[in-house]
Design a protein around this motif. Structure first.
Motif, mmCIF file in Angstrom:
data_model
loop_
_atom_site.group_PDB
_atom_site.id
_atom_site.type_symbol
_atom_site.label_atom_id
_atom_site.label_comp_id
_atom_site.label_asym_id
_atom_site.label_seq_id
_atom_site.Cartn_x
_atom_site.Cartn_y
_atom_site.Cartn_z
ATOM 1 N N ALA A 82 0.961 -1.203 0.304
ATOM 2 C CA ALA A 82 0.011 0.099 0.002
ATOM 3 C C ALA A 82 0.737 1.254 0.063
ATOM 4 O O ALA A 82 0.547 2.246 -0.681
ATOM 5 N N LEU A 83 1.771 1.142 0.782
ATOM 6 C CA LEU A 83 2.748 2.518 0.836
ATOM 7 C C LEU A 83 3.641 2.591 -0.510
ATOM 8 O O LEU A 83 4.039 3.437 -1.073
ATOM 9 N N ARG A 84 3.995 1.331 -1.060
ATOM 10 C CA ARG A 84 4.465 1.643 -2.304
ATOM 11 C C ARG A 84 3.624 2.201 -3.456
ATOM 12 O O ARG A 84 4.126 3.082 -4.102
ATOM 13 N N GLN A 85 2.615 1.662 -3.497
ATOM 14 C CA GLN A 85 1.576 2.173 -4.144
ATOM 15 C C GLN A 85 1.314 3.748 -4.058
ATOM 16 O O GLN A 85 1.098 4.470 -5.200
ATOM 17 N N ALA A 86 1.090 4.233 -2.756
ATOM 18 C CA ALA A 86 0.885 5.577 -2.564
ATOM 19 C C ALA A 86 2.208 6.304 -2.872
ATOM 20 O O ALA A 86 1.851 7.417 -3.619
ATOM 21 N N ARG A 87 3.326 5.695 -2.923
ATOM 22 C CA ARG A 87 4.619 6.589 -3.151
ATOM 23 C C ARG A 87 4.507 6.815 -4.677
ATOM 24 O O ARG A 87 5.018 7.880 -5.208
ATOM 25 N N ALA A 88 4.049 5.885 -5.224
ATOM 26 C CA ALA A 88 4.012 5.884 -6.855
ATOM 27 C C ALA A 88 3.000 7.122 -7.506
ATOM 28 O O ALA A 88 3.160 7.394 -8.287
ATOM 29 N N LEU A 89 2.039 7.587 -6.398
ATOM 30 C CA LEU A 89 1.129 8.573 -7.092
ATOM 31 C C LEU A 89 1.812 10.048 -6.890
ATOM 32 O O LEU A 89 1.150 10.981 -6.856
ATOM 33 N N GLY A 90 3.145 10.229 -6.069
ATOM 34 C CA GLY A 90 3.580 11.460 -5.883
ATOM 35 C C GLY A 90 5.063 11.331 -5.920
ATOM 36 O O GLY A 90 5.700 10.316 -6.248
ATOM 37 N N ASP A 91 5.816 12.332 -5.386
ATOM 38 C CA ASP A 91 7.204 12.338 -5.361
ATOM 39 C C ASP A 91 7.487 12.201 -3.873
ATOM 40 O O ASP A 91 9.089 11.617 -3.434
ATOM 41 N N GLN A 92 6.866 12.480 -2.936
ATOM 42 C CA GLN A 92 7.432 12.225 -1.563
ATOM 43 C C GLN A 92 6.185 11.745 -0.836
ATOM 44 O O GLN A 92 4.802 12.212 -0.881
ATOM 45 N N LYS A 125 11.099 1.364 2.683
ATOM 46 C CA LYS A 125 12.060 2.052 1.717
ATOM 47 C C LYS A 125 11.166 2.945 0.828
ATOM 48 O O LYS A 125 12.011 3.994 0.306
ATOM 49 N N TRP A 126 9.869 2.855 0.967
ATOM 50 C CA TRP A 126 9.002 3.859 0.051
ATOM 51 C C TRP A 126 8.551 5.297 0.828
ATOM 52 O O TRP A 126 8.038 6.128 0.416
ATOM 53 N N VAL A 127 8.839 5.276 2.279
ATOM 54 C CA VAL A 127 8.462 6.335 3.207
ATOM 55 C C VAL A 127 9.370 7.297 3.215
ATOM 56 O O VAL A 127 10.668 7.006 3.553
ATOM 57 N N HIS A 157 -5.696 6.354 0.054
ATOM 58 C CA HIS A 157 -6.135 5.169 1.202
ATOM 59 C C HIS A 157 -6.516 4.054 0.107
ATOM 60 O O HIS A 157 -6.726 4.225 -0.920
ATOM 61 N N GLY A 158 -6.606 2.942 0.708
ATOM 62 C CA GLY A 158 -6.974 1.633 -0.347
ATOM 63 C C GLY A 158 -8.352 1.590 -0.406
ATOM 64 O O GLY A 158 -9.175 2.594 0.210
ATOM 65 N N ASP A 159 -8.765 0.782 -1.235
ATOM 66 C CA ASP A 159 -10.260 0.595 -1.878
ATOM 67 C C ASP A 159 -11.001 0.011 -0.742
ATOM 68 O O ASP A 159 -12.167 -0.361 -1.040
#
Length: 429
Positions: A82-92, A125-127, A157-159
């Motif tokens: 979930a954190l990996r997917q969230a990080r992919a939606l932004g730069d930070q 690693k994505w945080v 947030h997740g679905d």
């Protein structure tokens, strides 16, 4: 007499005109340069603005900052994905970790306390940044703080539903503001599922062997063959719906190997129910070299060495959890129990390490010491574990509070039912 052609008398005049134009261009260029220098030296323009227009635009672009919160209790690869997917939606990516008090009020007691949950989230690693003791629900006040103080662009947030005790959507305010984005939930695992794997076993043992003062290992034995009195198989505790794919492993991988002269550190283990104790010993191991290689033992090896009740998480689940850790560079999925000379040579291992806190530290007393080869080569080192936490520690917490966790799971089911019945639900799609 030589007669001049029609252009011969004009040619010098054209040359003089061209010279004047060239001189004007040169003077103009110098004046522009001086003007820019004056603006820079006077503090009007910073030096990075004296770049080509395209480069200037890139430097001026504001990074997109996204926010995701959660309890992150008994953190697993689903949380990490979930954190990996969230990080992919932004730069930070900024992550809010909900306080113990908020979890108790909205869900029930957490298995892991706040300090351990913070250790886990910080190690992903994505945080990029962590907010301590975030609220369970996104309120108007907290959302304003996210936008103004933390410069957040979107709340993620997740679905899957996140509901308050009254059945309302915890992210309704963010959705109404138009600053909400949704990611896909990782199927096949949840904290509730993991707790359920163990609680189911506790119930079955209490039915089939209520008068037997069994050990913790016996309580959590998933017994591939024995039946309980009501006819249910205790092996149901170990059912995992996780379907590993090469793509998911690539998504979690760093995608790079060690350099030609890298000092490679190797650490192996089960890493079952990946916890703060694992994270902290991996952090120390990584400091000893340039590249940390982690060996994950097979399910069969873990069962043979720690009892039929283990592991709770299967090999690929455990591998993804370790891969998501920022201190780990690569993993061996299904590492051998004994470390051979050939393995050390193949992976160019410089040092093999092991923590002082582990499920079994009697390996040096055994005839078949799995670390015999690195010890004989003088490349084995024992590290002082920063935290006195093992997988058994986590299991004991759940056993001690199993009634509270059963109620927590039932409470979550009731809240979700009310959530879906609420006609005012706003979709995040």
């Amino acid at each position: 007499m030589i007669c001049k052609g029609p252009t011969m008398g004009v040619e010098p005049e054209e040359k003089r005109l061209a010279a004047k134009i060239l001189a004007s261009c040169l003077i103009g260029g110098v004046l522009v340069g001086v003007s820019l220098y004056g603006l820079y030296s006077g503090g009007v323009l910073p030096p990075q603005n004296l770049l080509p227009l395209e480069g200037w635009k890139r430097r001026r672009k504001k990074p997109i900052r996204v926010y995701m919160d959660g309890c992150f209790d008994m953190m697993h690869y689903g949380h990490c994905n979930a954190l990996r997917q969230a990080r992919a939606l932004g730069d930070q990516l900024v992550v809010g970790v909900v306080s113990d008090a908020e979890i108790i009020a909205n869900k029930g007691p957490p298995v892991t306390p706040l300090n351990e949950r913070l250790t886990m989230v910080n190690a992903v690693k994505w945080v990029d940044e962590v907010i301590t003791e975030a609220p369970y629900a996104i309120t108007e006040e907290f959302m304003k703080k996210l936008f103004d103080e933390y410069k957040i662009d979107y709340i993620i947030h997740g679905d899957d539903p996140c509901v308050l005790p009254d059945g309302t959507d915890a992210y309704a305010v963010a959705k109404k503001a138009g600053r909400y984005k949704q990611i896909k939930r990782t199927e096949g695992v949840s904290s509730t599922d993991i707790v359920g794997r163990m609680l189911l076993c506790v119930r079955e043992r209490s039915v089939s062997d209520s008068h037997n003062h069994s050990s913790l290992q016996r309580q959590f034995s998933h017994g591939h063959s024995h039946k309980v009195e009501d006819g249910a198989s205790a092996s149901a505790t170990r059912i995992s719906h996780f379907l590993p794919t090469s793509r998911r492993i690539v998504q979690f991988s760093n995608g790079r190997g060690p350099g030609p002269n890298a000092r490679i550190i190797y650490m192996d283990g089960a890493f079952d129910l990946f916890h703060a104790g694992h994270v902290e010993i991996l952090r120390l191991a990584r400091k000893l070299g340039d590249f940390l290689l982690v060996g994950i033992h097979t399910d069969q090896t873990v069962s043979a060495t720690r009892g039929a009740h283990r592991p709770i998480m299967n090999l690929h689940e455990r591998s993804l959890s370790v891969l998501a850790c920022r201190y780990v560079d690569e993993v061996i999925i299904g590492a051998p129990w004994e470390i051979s000379k050939d393995m050390i040579t193949t992976f160019n291992i410089s040092l093999v390490v092991h923590g002082t806190v582990a499920e079994n530290n009697d390996f040096q007393k055994e005839n078949s010491n799995p670390y015999a080869v690195p010890i004989s080569m003088g490349i084995f080192q024992i590290l002082d574990s920063p935290l006195d936490i093992t997988t058994t520690t986590i299991i004991r917490r759940i056993v001690a509070n199993h009634e509270a966790y059963q109620k927590r799971n039932e409470k979550k089911g009731e809240s979700e039912k009310r959530y879906y019945e609420d006609k005012s639900y706003v979709s995040g799609d």
